[in-house]
Design an enzyme around this catalytic site. Structure first.
Site, PDB file in Angstrom:
ATOM      1  N   ASP A  11       7.067   5.165  -8.897  1.00 25.14           N
ATOM      2  CA  ASP A  11       5.793   4.738  -8.324  1.00 25.14           C
ATOM      3  C   ASP A  11       4.658   5.040  -9.307  1.00 25.14           C
ATOM      4  O   ASP A  11       4.523   6.174  -9.779  1.00 25.14           O
ATOM      5  CB  ASP A  11       5.528   5.465  -7.001  1.00 25.14           C
ATOM      6  CG  ASP A  11       4.149   5.163  -6.441  1.00 25.14           C
ATOM      7  OD1 ASP A  11       4.026   4.183  -5.695  1.00 25.14           O
ATOM      8  OD2 ASP A  11       3.197   5.902  -6.756  1.00 25.14           O
ATOM      9  N   ASP A 107       3.845  -2.020  -8.156  1.00 27.94           N
ATOM     10  CA  ASP A 107       3.779  -0.692  -8.781  1.00 27.94           C
ATOM     11  C   ASP A 107       4.913   0.241  -8.367  1.00 27.94           C
ATOM     12  O   ASP A 107       4.876   1.430  -8.671  1.00 27.94           O
ATOM     13  CB  ASP A 107       2.428  -0.029  -8.470  1.00 27.94           C
ATOM     14  CG  ASP A 107       2.227   0.225  -6.986  1.00 27.94           C
ATOM     15  OD1 ASP A 107       2.926  -0.399  -6.167  1.00 27.94           O
ATOM     16  OD2 ASP A 107       1.350   1.044  -6.637  1.00 27.94           O
ATOM     17  N   GLU A 108       5.929  -0.272  -7.681  1.00 35.16           N
ATOM     18  CA  GLU A 108       7.064   0.543  -7.256  1.00 35.16           C
ATOM     19  C   GLU A 108       8.374  -0.183  -7.574  1.00 35.16           C
ATOM     20  O   GLU A 108       8.491  -1.376  -7.325  1.00 35.16           O
ATOM     21  CB  GLU A 108       7.011   0.825  -5.756  1.00 35.16           C
ATOM     22  CG  GLU A 108       5.871   1.716  -5.317  1.00 35.16           C
ATOM     23  CD  GLU A 108       5.885   1.900  -3.812  1.00 35.16           C
ATOM     24  OE1 GLU A 108       6.211   3.004  -3.348  1.00 35.16           O
ATOM     25  OE2 GLU A 108       5.592   0.929  -3.089  1.00 35.16           O
TER      26      GLU A 108
END
Length: 420
Positions: A11, A107-108
């Site tokens: 993350d 973003d993960e």
């Protein structure tokens, strides 16, 4: 599936803000937010760096509210293409540690390193190496949750790795009773504010209360609470609370053909005339049909929705109809959408319009007619699709899109509603 799986969730910390700071080193030690329109001081905060967060600034609040908390905060408008490029770069970095990488959001990303340990060491060593390589090549700091399942890795990241000094946390099945179960039910992944309230009213205050219930008892309790069968939802929450997740890390997860294809536009002003609205409907049909052509599917059911700008006195509608033949031809879908809109529009100003196609079938299966040449029409539309894919949406368009009511030019400079 091996029992000793090692799954990680990577993350990115304050992703948009981190990318902007990496691109602008002069801002590295200053509070920075990424937000809607810095010049007009309007819009909401999309991301805030840790320094800005230390002033109490949070995502989803307005720029005005952020400025009250920190007048010297630096406001940067979003650069969506830049974020997409960095996200793809991080994906490639993760793939240097394992061929099993699954993007979860921009973003993960999940990564299965079960088979990588003989090459790169233990889970903590791999997580640290990932952090260092991503930081070195992109300037972005990632936190890593580790578990035997994807859901355990997600929980480990959200509840502990994001708060740890080293940004890494491992949640093993043995730690669930002592670490996870005592936490409030609102901390459980997939449980929002409304569901938390429902669980509280059922006497399920902690995650452990859900995890330690017999599954049949939880199903019965939720059925009594909601007056309907909730077996699937009950099992989902029970499995998450117990860290159970059989799904593999699959890089093709997001390539599954859709069940419907739709697009919605919020308009820059009230559209009051049918001619204005028809321009938007045409652009929406073009977008929807283009996506259908990319997926090589036809749609049989067209849906049209619209609403006004007054949220206190909501106006609008959402209706659907079955077309005579499944299609992904823009003109045919547009004709059906306009007919549907005219039938249900009450004449009130419109601020948002949406179009979708559903009941999808293979595009190679269609009804031949005597009065049109579908293969010729398909080739024409595929030619325009190729031009748009190569040179951008604004390279070619319908004449109506270049009038005052058209949104093509403005939309072509944006991704996800934000400027590229």
């Amino acid at each position: 599936m091996p029992k000793d799986r090692v799954i990680m969730l990577s993350d990115c910390q304050s992703f948009y803000a981190s990318v902007e700071k990496a691109a602008n080193p002069q801002f590295s030690k200053k509070p920075l937010i990424v937000a809607g329109d810095p010049e007009r001081r309007s819009g909401i905060v999309l991301a805030a760096c840790p320094i800005a967060k230390s002033y109490g600034i949070t995502t989803a609040e307005t720029i005005r509210e952020a400025l009250i908390k920190c007048p010297e905060v630096i406001i940067v408008r979003p650069h969506m293409q830049r974020y997409i490029d960095v996200s793809a770069q991080i994906t490639e970095i993760l793939r240097s540690f394992s061929d099993q990488v699954e993007p979860y959001s921009i973003d993960e990303q999940f990564i299965d390193v079960t088979g990588s340990r003989t090459l790169f060491g233990g889970p903590i060593e791999i997580a640290t190496a990932i952090q260092n390589k991503v930081r070195q090549e992109t300037g972005v700091y990632v936190r890593v949750g580790i578990g035997k399942t994807k859901v355990a890795a997600k929980i480990a990241c959200d509840l502990w790795a994001k708060k740890n000094e080293n940004g890494i946390f491992t949640l093993t099945p043995e730690l669930l009773p002592s670490m996870l179960w005592p936490r409030p039910i609102s901390d459980l992944f997939m449980v929002g504010r409304r569901m938390s309230t429902h669980f509280y009213s059922m006497g399920l205050v902690t995650i452990g209360h859900v995890a330690q219930l017999e599954l049949a008892e939880l199903k019965w309790g939720m059925k009594q609470k909601f007056r309907k069968n909730c077996d699937i939802d009950a099992e989902l929450y029970w499995r998450i609370a117990n860290g159970i997740d059989d799904s593999p890390v699959n890089q093709h997860t997001h390539e599954v053909p859709p069940k419907s294809v739709g697009h919605q536009m919020t308009l820059p002003r009230d559209y009051r005339t049918l001619s204005e609205i028809k321009t938007v409907l045409l652009e929406l049909c073009e977008l929807v049909c283009r996506r259908c052509r990319r997926h090589k599917v036809n749609g049989a059911v067209v849906s049209v929705g619209a609403r006004g700008a007054d949220f206190d006195a909501r106006t609008g509608f959402s209706r659907q109809s079955v077309m005579s033949d499944p299609t992904n031809a823009t003109n045919l879908v547009y004709e059906a959408a306009v007919a549907l809109f005219k039938r249900h529009w009450d004449g009130q100003p419109v601020r948002s319009v949406g179009v979708s196609l559903s009941t999808l079938t293979d595009e190679d299966q269609y009804q031949l007619t005597m009065f049109e040449s579908r293969p010729r029409l398909r080739e024409l539309e595929r030619a325009t699709d190729r031009l748009k894919n190569k040179y951008g949406d604004a390279i070619i368009g319908r004449a109506a899109s270049f009038t005052d009511s058209g949104l093509l030019k403005d939309r072509s400079g944006k991704i996800g509603g934000h400027y590229k």
